[in-house]
Design an enzyme around this catalytic site. Structure first.
Site, mmCIF file in Angstrom:
data_model
loop_
_atom_site.group_PDB
_atom_site.id
_atom_site.type_symbol
_atom_site.label_atom_id
_atom_site.label_comp_id
_atom_site.label_asym_id
_atom_site.label_seq_id
_atom_site.Cartn_x
_atom_site.Cartn_y
_atom_site.Cartn_z
ATOM 1 N N ASP A 218 27.150 102.751 47.408
ATOM 2 C CA ASP A 218 26.778 104.043 47.983
ATOM 3 C C ASP A 218 26.677 105.047 46.852
ATOM 4 O OD1 ASP A 218 29.906 103.554 48.267
ATOM 5 O OD2 ASP A 218 29.567 105.639 47.697
ATOM 6 N N ASP A 220 28.042 108.525 45.568
ATOM 7 C CA ASP A 220 29.237 109.311 45.848
ATOM 8 C C ASP A 220 28.853 110.697 46.374
ATOM 9 O OD1 ASP A 220 32.062 108.820 45.741
ATOM 10 O OD2 ASP A 220 32.208 110.435 44.281
#
Ligand SMILES: [Zn+2]
Length: 280
Positions: A218, A220
């Site tokens: 992902d 951040d």
């Protein structure tokens, strides 16, 4: 405890990396620091004996700050492991390190708060042994030989891994605030995780080679504009890449030098300092 099963290479990661091997032996191990995250699961990969250790325990019940890192590294060394591969999921701190990126870091920043991060902490073990005061260098926290092998293995699987970058390790289990994330990125750090420390430091103290492989799951909080990191998204991206990562790990296992052929400095990290106890 004397183990009759031995291994030369350790992989600390999820059960997805060994669950399909057909010759796996479960090996429970006791250590002076208590139990590791789980049994070791020892099997053959490309003719090499490999000990797999689920970092969070089977069923993933241990959060990052509750993992017994000292027991984990000790357990691996006690069955003969001298080289460790440590794959882990991380958040990307730069837009160019999006989900699915594989990064082999060359630096580490410790932002954890409350972990046993040394074997040389001056506290007695249950048997009364007290370690000496020992300082190891962590200037370059990762094994150069292991890093080169990991990068080559990734490229061999058409995965253009990022060569180098700083992994910042936070205490967790919560993800970063946007301000923390922007600060991490502003330092020039590349990825953020929760388990890379003290794993690398403890490996160094036991004169083990340690190589970190970071799968970005992902972006951040500071590097994206949506709702921030969700655990569901982390699991989805990890699941989509786990087979690929396993291929890279197994190719790396096959290419690592034999334990008695290590030419890196990791094997002499204590530099002749007496730890005050016998390394397992
Ligand atoms: Zn090494």
């Amino acid at each position: 405890m004397v183990n009759t099963v031995s291994a030369e290479i350790g992989v600390i990661g999820g059960s997805g990396f060994y669950s399909f091997l057909d010759d796996v032996t479960e090996v429970p191990v006791e250590t002076p620091y208590g139990p590791p995250s789980d049994s070791l699961f020892v099997g053959h990969v490309a003719g090499r004996r490999v000990a797999f250790l689920p970092r969070h325990g089977r069923g993933h019940h241990l959060p990052p700050h509750r993992i017994n890192y000292r027991a984990n590294l000790w357990a691996l060394r006690s069955v003969g492991v001298r080289q460790v591969l440590g794959p882990c999921a991380v958040g990307g701190l730069r837009p160019e390190h999006g989900p699915g990126t594989l990064l082999v870091p060359d630096q580490l920043v410790d932002r954890t708060k409350a972990r046993h991060n040394s074997y040389f902490d001056g506290l007695p073990l249950p048997d009364g042994t007290v370690a000496n005061v020992v300082h190891v260098s962590l200037a370059d926290p990762y094994c150069p030989a292991g890093r080169a092998v990991a990068l080559k293995a990734a490229r061999g699987r058409d995965w253009e891994a990022v060569d180098g970058g700083t992994l910042v390790v936070i205490e967790g289990p919560r993800f970063s605030t946007r301000a923390e994330s922007r600060w991490h990125a502003a330092q020039g750090w590349a990825v953020v995780g929760m388990t890379g420390h003290p794993e690398a430091a403890l490996a160094r103290e036991l004169e083990l080679c340690y190589t970190s492989l970071n799968l970005v799951t992902d972006l951040d909080a500071g590097a994206e504009t949506g709702e921030g990191v969700s655990h569901e998204e982390v699991l989805r991206v990890f699941g989509a890449n786990v087979d690929r990562l396993r291929d890279v790990l197994f190719d790396a296992v096959a290419a690592l030098p034999a334990a008695d052929r290590r030419t890196c400095a990791c094997a002499h990290a204590l530099g002749g300092q007496d730890p005050g106890f016998a390394l397992p």
